[in-house]
Design a protein around this motif. Structure first.
Motif, PDB file in Angstrom:
ATOM      1  N   SER A 136       0.841  -1.196   0.000  1.00  0.00           N
ATOM      2  CA  SER A 136       0.000   0.000   0.000  1.00  0.00           C
ATOM      3  C   SER A 136       0.876   1.245   0.000  1.00  0.00           C
ATOM      4  CB  SER A 136      -0.904  -0.033   1.234  1.00  0.00           C
ATOM      5  OG  SER A 136      -1.423   1.228   1.506  1.00  0.00           O
ATOM      6  N   HIS A 137       1.905   1.240   0.823  1.00  0.00           N
ATOM      7  CA  HIS A 137       2.818   2.383   0.890  1.00  0.00           C
ATOM      8  C   HIS A 137       3.574   2.547  -0.427  1.00  0.00           C
ATOM      9  CE1 HIS A 137       5.604   5.303   2.512  1.00  0.00           C
ATOM     10  NE2 HIS A 137       6.594   4.573   2.038  1.00  0.00           N
ATOM     11  N   GLU A 138       4.049   1.429  -0.987  1.00  0.00           N
ATOM     12  CA  GLU A 138       4.821   1.486  -2.225  1.00  0.00           C
ATOM     13  C   GLU A 138       3.971   1.953  -3.410  1.00  0.00           C
ATOM     14  OE1 GLU A 138       8.124   1.072  -2.571  1.00  0.00           O
ATOM     15  OE2 GLU A 138       8.223   0.825  -0.398  1.00  0.00           O
ATOM     16  N   LEU A 139       2.699   1.611  -3.407  1.00  0.00           N
ATOM     17  CA  LEU A 139       1.820   2.041  -4.499  1.00  0.00           C
ATOM     18  C   LEU A 139       1.322   3.470  -4.309  1.00  0.00           C
ATOM     19  CD1 LEU A 139      -0.337  -1.160  -5.040  1.00  0.00           C
ATOM     20  CD2 LEU A 139       1.380  -0.222  -6.573  1.00  0.00           C
ATOM     21  N   ARG A 140       1.110   3.854  -3.063  1.00  0.00           N
ATOM     22  CA  ARG A 140       0.540   5.167  -2.780  1.00  0.00           C
ATOM     23  C   ARG A 140       1.446   6.298  -3.255  1.00  0.00           C
ATOM     24  NH1 ARG A 140       0.117   5.003   2.659  1.00  0.00           N
ATOM     25  NH2 ARG A 140      -1.559   3.511   2.466  1.00  0.00           N
ATOM     26  N   THR A 141       2.741   6.177  -3.080  1.00  0.00           N
ATOM     27  CA  THR A 141       3.670   7.252  -3.432  1.00  0.00           C
ATOM     28  C   THR A 141       3.630   7.579  -4.932  1.00  0.00           C
ATOM     29  OG1 THR A 141       5.064   6.646  -1.573  1.00  0.00           O
ATOM     30  CG2 THR A 141       6.086   7.994  -3.278  1.00  0.00           C
ATOM     31  N   PRO A 142       3.832   6.608  -5.826  1.00  0.00           N
ATOM     32  CA  PRO A 142       3.753   6.971  -7.252  1.00  0.00           C
ATOM     33  C   PRO A 142       2.327   7.308  -7.693  1.00  0.00           C
ATOM     34  CG  PRO A 142       4.209   4.622  -7.003  1.00  0.00           C
ATOM     35  CD  PRO A 142       4.273   5.233  -5.636  1.00  0.00           C
ATOM     36  N   LEU A 143       1.345   6.714  -7.060  1.00  0.00           N
ATOM     37  CA  LEU A 143      -0.044   6.989  -7.442  1.00  0.00           C
ATOM     38  C   LEU A 143      -0.426   8.424  -7.091  1.00  0.00           C
ATOM     39  CD1 LEU A 143      -2.442   5.667  -8.755  1.00  0.00           C
ATOM     40  CD2 LEU A 143      -3.193   4.880  -6.518  1.00  0.00           C
ATOM     41  N   ASN A 144       0.079   8.925  -5.973  1.00  0.00           N
ATOM     42  CA  ASN A 144      -0.197  10.324  -5.604  1.00  0.00           C
ATOM     43  C   ASN A 144       0.357  11.271  -6.664  1.00  0.00           C
ATOM     44  OD1 ASN A 144      -1.677   9.952  -3.287  1.00  0.00           O
ATOM     45  ND2 ASN A 144       0.119   9.914  -1.951  1.00  0.00           N
ATOM     46  N   ALA A 145       1.519  10.937  -7.201  1.00  0.00           N
ATOM     47  CA  ALA A 145       2.097  11.780  -8.252  1.00  0.00           C
ATOM     48  C   ALA A 145       1.209  11.762  -9.499  1.00  0.00           C
ATOM     49  CB  ALA A 145       3.503  11.312  -8.591  1.00  0.00           C
ATOM     50  N   VAL A 146       0.736  10.591  -9.896  1.00  0.00           N
ATOM     51  CA  VAL A 146      -0.133  10.478 -11.079  1.00  0.00           C
ATOM     52  C   VAL A 146      -1.421  11.263 -10.864  1.00  0.00           C
ATOM     53  CG1 VAL A 146      -1.527   8.858 -12.438  1.00  0.00           C
ATOM     54  CG2 VAL A 146       0.821   8.264 -11.809  1.00  0.00           C
ATOM     55  N   LEU A 147      -2.040  11.089  -9.669  1.00  0.00           N
ATOM     56  CA  LEU A 147      -3.294  11.799  -9.385  1.00  0.00           C
ATOM     57  C   LEU A 147      -3.073  13.313  -9.327  1.00  0.00           C
ATOM     58  CD1 LEU A 147      -4.884   9.439  -6.713  1.00  0.00           C
ATOM     59  CD2 LEU A 147      -5.521   9.707  -9.102  1.00  0.00           C
ATOM     60  N   GLY A 148      -1.953  13.712  -8.738  1.00  0.00           N
ATOM     61  CA  GLY A 148      -1.641  15.148  -8.652  1.00  0.00           C
ATOM     62  C   GLY A 148      -1.506  15.766 -10.031  1.00  0.00           C
ATOM     63  N   PHE A 149      -0.778  15.102 -10.927  1.00  0.00           N
ATOM     64  CA  PHE A 149      -0.624  15.631 -12.279  1.00  0.00           C
ATOM     65  C   PHE A 149      -1.948  15.606 -13.041  1.00  0.00           C
ATOM     66  CE2 PHE A 149       3.983  14.984 -11.666  1.00  0.00           C
ATOM     67  CZ  PHE A 149       4.400  16.250 -12.044  1.00  0.00           C
ATOM     68  N   ALA A 150      -2.776  14.608 -12.809  1.00  0.00           N
ATOM     69  CA  ALA A 150      -4.093  14.568 -13.465  1.00  0.00           C
ATOM     70  C   ALA A 150      -4.934  15.756 -13.015  1.00  0.00           C
ATOM     71  CB  ALA A 150      -4.804  13.253 -13.152  1.00  0.00           C
ATOM     72  N   GLN A 151      -4.894  16.085 -11.723  1.00  0.00           N
ATOM     73  CA  GLN A 151      -5.639  17.245 -11.216  1.00  0.00           C
ATOM     74  C   GLN A 151      -5.089  18.545 -11.805  1.00  0.00           C
ATOM     75  OE1 GLN A 151      -5.272  16.764  -6.983  1.00  0.00           O
ATOM     76  NE2 GLN A 151      -7.281  15.773  -6.816  1.00  0.00           N
ATOM     77  N   LEU A 152      -3.757  18.646 -11.896  1.00  0.00           N
ATOM     78  CA  LEU A 152      -3.161  19.855 -12.478  1.00  0.00           C
ATOM     79  C   LEU A 152      -3.606  20.024 -13.934  1.00  0.00           C
ATOM     80  CD1 LEU A 152       0.486  19.795 -11.064  1.00  0.00           C
ATOM     81  CD2 LEU A 152      -1.341  21.393 -10.484  1.00  0.00           C
ATOM     82  N   LEU A 153      -3.642  18.920 -14.677  1.00  0.00           N
ATOM     83  CA  LEU A 153      -4.101  18.995 -16.070  1.00  0.00           C
ATOM     84  C   LEU A 153      -5.560  19.442 -16.139  1.00  0.00           C
ATOM     85  CD1 LEU A 153      -2.496  15.765 -17.579  1.00  0.00           C
ATOM     86  CD2 LEU A 153      -1.917  18.128 -18.172  1.00  0.00           C
ATOM     87  N   GLN A 154      -6.391  18.967 -15.214  1.00  0.00           N
ATOM     88  CA  GLN A 154      -7.805  19.340 -15.215  1.00  0.00           C
ATOM     89  C   GLN A 154      -7.999  20.807 -14.829  1.00  0.00           C
ATOM     90  OE1 GLN A 154      -9.263  16.327 -12.514  1.00  0.00           O
ATOM     91  NE2 GLN A 154     -10.240  15.182 -14.195  1.00  0.00           N
ATOM     92  N   LEU A 155      -7.139  21.326 -13.952  1.00  0.00           N
ATOM     93  CA  LEU A 155      -7.293  22.690 -13.449  1.00  0.00           C
ATOM     94  C   LEU A 155      -6.594  23.740 -14.321  1.00  0.00           C
ATOM     95  CD1 LEU A 155      -6.747  22.027  -9.644  1.00  0.00           C
ATOM     96  CD2 LEU A 155      -8.920  22.413 -10.818  1.00  0.00           C
ATOM     97  N   ASP A 156      -5.722  23.306 -15.214  1.00  0.00           N
ATOM     98  CA  ASP A 156      -4.944  24.257 -16.036  1.00  0.00           C
ATOM     99  C   ASP A 156      -5.870  24.997 -16.992  1.00  0.00           C
ATOM    100  OD1 ASP A 156      -3.033  25.645 -17.395  1.00  0.00           O
ATOM    101  OD2 ASP A 156      -1.899  23.880 -18.063  1.00  0.00           O
ATOM    102  N   GLU A 157      -6.006  26.318 -16.778  1.00  0.00           N
ATOM    103  CA  GLU A 157      -6.881  27.128 -17.645  1.00  0.00           C
ATOM    104  C   GLU A 157      -6.100  27.753 -18.783  1.00  0.00           C
ATOM    105  OE1 GLU A 157      -9.027  29.868 -15.219  1.00  0.00           O
ATOM    106  OE2 GLU A 157      -9.935  28.271 -14.042  1.00  0.00           O
ATOM    107  N   VAL A 158      -4.763  27.836 -18.634  1.00  0.00           N
ATOM    108  CA  VAL A 158      -3.942  28.444 -19.683  1.00  0.00           C
ATOM    109  C   VAL A 158      -3.861  27.499 -20.883  1.00  0.00           C
ATOM    110  CG1 VAL A 158      -1.621  29.293 -20.254  1.00  0.00           C
ATOM    111  CG2 VAL A 158      -2.610  29.758 -18.010  1.00  0.00           C
ATOM    112  N   ASP A 159      -3.508  26.235 -20.630  1.00  0.00           N
ATOM    113  CA  ASP A 159      -3.466  25.229 -21.698  1.00  0.00           C
ATOM    114  C   ASP A 159      -4.630  24.262 -21.474  1.00  0.00           C
ATOM    115  OD1 ASP A 159      -1.192  26.093 -23.058  1.00  0.00           O
ATOM    116  OD2 ASP A 159       0.152  25.034 -21.666  1.00  0.00           O
ATOM    117  N   ALA A 160      -5.835  24.696 -21.702  1.00  0.00           N
ATOM    118  CA  ALA A 160      -7.029  23.900 -21.434  1.00  0.00           C
ATOM    119  C   ALA A 160      -7.041  22.641 -22.298  1.00  0.00           C
ATOM    120  CB  ALA A 160      -8.277  24.727 -21.686  1.00  0.00           C
ATOM    121  N   LEU A 161      -7.559  21.591 -21.714  1.00  0.00           N
ATOM    122  CA  LEU A 161      -7.653  20.306 -22.407  1.00  0.00           C
ATOM    123  C   LEU A 161      -8.868  20.298 -23.313  1.00  0.00           C
ATOM    124  CD1 LEU A 161      -6.962  17.932 -19.374  1.00  0.00           C
ATOM    125  CD2 LEU A 161      -5.344  18.584 -21.156  1.00  0.00           C
TER     126      LEU A 161
END
Length: 176
Positions: A136-161
């Motif tokens: 759980s610990h080993e998966l959580r660390t890289p998964l948090n990075a993936v989720l964080g970048f996914a949220q940043l992509l969703q919130l980016d208004e300058v380069d909207a998806l």
């Protein structure tokens, strides 16, 4: 089962006394054991036979107390654990006579096996818990990075998806 077992210097062995509880413990009447002392050996599981005979010979030679645990199959087919203990005494004619007892210790052995099984199960449960905790610990660390970048992509208004990209990033976020 209380008993007296006599072994002569010419190799002849016999029970000279066996208590009536013989039938309840060993499954044979006392009279039958008095007639044929080898009956106990014939009921003994083969894996214990050689050690039992060797320990009796040693006890006869050294006059050391005899103690032996073994399994036997009673005539009714039931498999039982028996604990035997006796004290040898040399007689004037060179024979050795043991005064002792046989006790059914099946319940004690089953309790011991149950405790061992419980300990193995607890160890396996601890190992599983440790494994899941570490994974759980080993998966959580890289998964948090993936989720964080996914949220940043969703919130980016300058380069909207594009709507199709937004849907795909939404799927990444949901799966994470």
């Amino acid at each position: 089962v209380l008993y007296q077992y006599r072994h002569t210097s010419d190799g002849h062995s016999t029970f000279t006394y066996v208590s009536e509880s013989c039938h309840a413990v060993l499954g044979v009447p006392a009279a039958e054991l008095l007639r044929d002392g080898s009956k106990v050996l014939s009921m003994m599981e083969s894996e214990y036979l050689g050690s039992a005979v060797a320990s009796m010979k040693t006890s006869a030679r050294t006059l050391a107390p005899w103690r032996f645990d073994f399994r036997l199959r009673r005539p009714d087919g039931e498999l039982r654990w028996i604990s035997g203990a006796s004290t040898p005494q040399r007689e004037d004619d060179g024979a050795v006579i043991w005064h002792g007892y046989f006790e059914d210790t099946t319940d004690v052995h089953e309790l011991h096996l149950a405790r061992e099984a419980a300990a193995v199960a607890q160890a396996a449960n601890r190992a599983k818990t440790d494994f899941l905790s570490r994974m759980s610990h080993e998966l959580r660390t890289p998964l948090n990075a993936v989720l964080g970048f996914a949220q940043l992509l969703q919130l980016d208004e300058v380069d909207a998806l594009s709507p199709n990209q937004r849907r795909r990033v939404g799927l990444i976020h949901e799966a994470g």
